[in-house]
Design a protein around this motif. Structure first.
Motif, PDB file in Angstrom:
ATOM      1  N   SER A 179       0.835  -1.202   0.000  1.00 31.54           N
ATOM      2  CA  SER A 179       0.000   0.000   0.000  1.00 31.54           C
ATOM      3  C   SER A 179       0.868   1.250   0.000  1.00 31.54           C
ATOM      4  N   CYS A 180       2.143   1.102   0.284  1.00 34.22           N
ATOM      5  CA  CYS A 180       3.070   2.229   0.246  1.00 34.22           C
ATOM      6  C   CYS A 180       4.427   1.692  -0.175  1.00 34.22           C
ATOM      7  N   LEU A 181       5.103   2.454  -1.024  1.00 33.45           N
ATOM      8  CA  LEU A 181       6.399   1.972  -1.518  1.00 33.45           C
ATOM      9  C   LEU A 181       7.536   2.930  -1.206  1.00 33.45           C
ATOM     10  N   CYS A 182       7.410   3.643  -0.106  1.00 32.64           N
ATOM     11  CA  CYS A 182       8.490   4.551   0.254  1.00 32.64           C
ATOM     12  C   CYS A 182       9.675   3.741   0.788  1.00 32.64           C
ATOM     13  N   GLN A 183      10.799   4.407   0.913  1.00 34.02           N
ATOM     14  CA  GLN A 183      12.025   3.769   1.387  1.00 34.02           C
ATOM     15  C   GLN A 183      11.811   3.046   2.711  1.00 34.02           C
ATOM     16  N   ARG A 184      11.110   3.690   3.624  1.00 33.66           N
ATOM     17  CA  ARG A 184      10.900   3.121   4.955  1.00 33.66           C
ATOM     18  C   ARG A 184      10.106   1.810   4.879  1.00 33.66           C
ATOM     19  N   CYS A 185       9.024   1.816   4.111  1.00 34.59           N
ATOM     20  CA  CYS A 185       8.198   0.617   4.015  1.00 34.59           C
ATOM     21  C   CYS A 185       8.953  -0.518   3.326  1.00 34.59           C
ATOM     22  N   ARG A 186       9.688  -0.176   2.295  1.00 31.68           N
ATOM     23  CA  ARG A 186      10.490  -1.201   1.600  1.00 31.68           C
ATOM     24  C   ARG A 186      11.495  -1.828   2.554  1.00 31.68           C
ATOM     25  N   HIS A 194       4.976   1.973   9.378  1.00 32.89           N
ATOM     26  CA  HIS A 194       5.638   2.873  10.320  1.00 32.89           C
ATOM     27  C   HIS A 194       6.063   4.189   9.681  1.00 32.89           C
ATOM     28  N   CYS A 195       5.854   4.318   8.392  1.00 29.88           N
ATOM     29  CA  CYS A 195       6.366   5.502   7.724  1.00 29.88           C
ATOM     30  C   CYS A 195       5.489   6.726   7.951  1.00 29.88           C
ATOM     31  N   GLU A 196       6.053   7.890   7.686  1.00 35.46           N
ATOM     32  CA  GLU A 196       5.376   9.157   7.925  1.00 35.46           C
ATOM     33  C   GLU A 196       4.149   9.352   7.037  1.00 35.46           C
ATOM     34  N   TYR A 197       4.266   8.923   5.788  1.00 35.43           N
ATOM     35  CA  TYR A 197       3.160   9.116   4.850  1.00 35.43           C
ATOM     36  C   TYR A 197       1.890   8.463   5.373  1.00 35.43           C
ATOM     37  N   ARG A 198       2.058   7.213   5.793  1.00 35.95           N
ATOM     38  CA  ARG A 198       0.898   6.454   6.233  1.00 35.95           C
ATOM     39  C   ARG A 198       0.371   6.988   7.561  1.00 35.95           C
ATOM     40  N   LYS A 199       1.242   7.421   8.432  1.00 35.26           N
ATOM     41  CA  LYS A 199       0.802   7.944   9.732  1.00 35.26           C
ATOM     42  C   LYS A 199      -0.080   9.166   9.551  1.00 35.26           C
TER      43      LYS A 199
HETATM   44 ZN   LIG Z   1       5.670   4.082   3.434  1.00 36.34          ZN
END
Ligand SMILES: [Zn+2]
Length: 94
Positions: free
Chosen positions: A24-31, A85-90
């Motif tokens: 659902s999110c592909l940012c660096q943190r989620c990856r 845990h990433c900022e976008y999703r929070k």
């Molecule tokens: Zn993310």
């Protein structure tokens, strides 16, 4: 050079099957969270040179082993999707 061959293999699998993992999110943190979870679930396989790394990668292309790594990766992706845990999703932007 000390490297965990599983890390390299999982990274490649992740890129290869990214569509099937339904992130659902592909940012660096989620990856990185997915890779960390998956790596903690598999036995590390350390090598000291690139030649060996290529050899192990080739070996893991073997269907059966590849499938179990993929199951581990899918499970890690599911956990991160449910609890990112990433900022976008929070912030609820995605
Ligand atoms: Zn993310």
């Amino acid at each position: 050079m000390l490297v965990n061959a599983k890390e390299s293999v999982l990274e490649e699998l992740f890129d290869q099957y990214i569509d099937q993992l339904h992130m659902s999110c592909l940012c660096q943190r989620c990856r990185e969270d997915v890779l960390a979870l998956a790596l903690n679930a598999v036995k590390p396989q350390y090598v000291t040179d690139r030649t060996k790394l290529a050899y192990i990668k080739a070996e893991l292309v073997d269907k059966q082993k590849n499938t179990s790594m993929l199951v581990t990766l899918a499970e890690a992706a599911r956990i991160v999707n449910e609890n990112p845990h990433c900022e976008y999703r929070k912030k609820g932007r995605v």
